[in-house]
Design a protein around this motif. Sequence first.
Motif, PDB file in Angstrom:
ATOM      1  N   LYS A 189       6.714  -7.941   9.052  1.00  0.00           N
ATOM      2  CA  LYS A 189       7.268  -8.948   9.948  1.00  0.00           C
ATOM      3  C   LYS A 189       6.432  -9.065  11.216  1.00  0.00           C
ATOM      4  N   ILE A 190       6.260 -10.292  11.653  1.00  0.00           N
ATOM      5  CA  ILE A 190       5.536 -10.583  12.893  1.00  0.00           C
ATOM      6  C   ILE A 190       6.547 -11.119  13.894  1.00  0.00           C
ATOM      7  N   LYS A 191       6.511 -10.602  15.095  1.00  0.00           N
ATOM      8  CA  LYS A 191       7.445 -11.022  16.130  1.00  0.00           C
ATOM      9  C   LYS A 191       6.845 -12.175  16.939  1.00  0.00           C
ATOM     10  N   VAL A 192       7.642 -13.238  17.106  1.00  0.00           N
ATOM     11  CA  VAL A 192       7.215 -14.396  17.880  1.00  0.00           C
ATOM     12  C   VAL A 192       8.269 -14.668  18.943  1.00  0.00           C
ATOM     13  N   GLU A 193       7.818 -14.904  20.147  1.00  0.00           N
ATOM     14  CA  GLU A 193       8.740 -15.167  21.253  1.00  0.00           C
ATOM     15  C   GLU A 193       9.041 -16.654  21.338  1.00  0.00           C
ATOM     16  N   ILE A 194      10.316 -16.992  21.432  1.00  0.00           N
ATOM     17  CA  ILE A 194      10.712 -18.387  21.626  1.00  0.00           C
ATOM     18  C   ILE A 194      11.526 -18.492  22.904  1.00  0.00           C
ATOM     19  N   GLU A 195      11.441 -19.647  23.516  1.00  0.00           N
ATOM     20  CA  GLU A 195      12.146 -19.888  24.761  1.00  0.00           C
ATOM     21  C   GLU A 195      13.228 -20.929  24.557  1.00  0.00           C
ATOM     22  N   SER A 196      14.389 -20.674  25.099  1.00  0.00           N
ATOM     23  CA  SER A 196      15.472 -21.653  25.112  1.00  0.00           C
ATOM     24  C   SER A 196      15.834 -21.937  26.559  1.00  0.00           C
ATOM     25  N   ILE A 197      16.817 -22.760  26.752  1.00  0.00           N
ATOM     26  CA  ILE A 197      17.197 -23.130  28.129  1.00  0.00           C
ATOM     27  C   ILE A 197      17.678 -21.917  28.909  1.00  0.00           C
TER      28      ILE A 197
END
Length: 243
Positions: A189-197
């Motif tokens: 698994k590769i971790k990816v950062e996502i941004e929300s409000i």
Amino acid sequence: MDLSFLLQIVLGYTSLYFAKSLLIVKSKIYLEVIFTVLVGFSIYLVYLNIYLSILIYFVFISIFLLMIFKENYFKSLFLYLFIYSLLTFIIDKLSIYNSCYNFILTINSPKGMLSYLFGPIFLISLILSIKLVDSLFRLHNYKTTCYLLKNNKKVYYTGYYDSGNTLKHNDVPVIFINKDKYLFEVDKKIKVEIESINNQSLIDVQECLLSIEDKKESYYVYVALVDTKDFNGCEILLNAYIN
């Protein structure tokens, strides 16, 4: 018998098209032609025991729908049998020149040829309804058929283009799919950062190749496995950077 043979072909193709349209999948034309013609021979099942007749028809339909729809097999089987049974019931009740034996619709008189019109009328109405719905919701420009390829395994999906999904990781586009519909082995698994409000979070992604419709080129993408069931009726949320 010849008239009934043609009627079964009309009903078979109408039911097949209905399933294809709702599932938004593409299939090989030669399989559709073979299937539709062979459906016509189901008229001879009226000479068999009712239980044997139903068993043979069900097995035949199951095998061919599995070949045509593959991953959407169970949905296609339900949709096909539903519309086929519905059309058979309606035509049988509307016309005194038709009869239903072993759940197979037959034409008893040349006057019953009017039954041929019901299938095409239903088919045309279905096509117009789908186009109308797509126009109203403007989904026709954003829906597409695609497939993921990994370890020599290919799985077809319906994809939805979202101009708001511009997420990239190391300059690689990230697409989203429900984790239960990801039919590949989950490896590292590769971790990816996502941004929300409100906050930032990490999601697990998998490496895959993505192809759109009949285009020859493939895209290297990260597939994010999420809990969302679908995306505007589609299985994959595509990325704005994928053309």
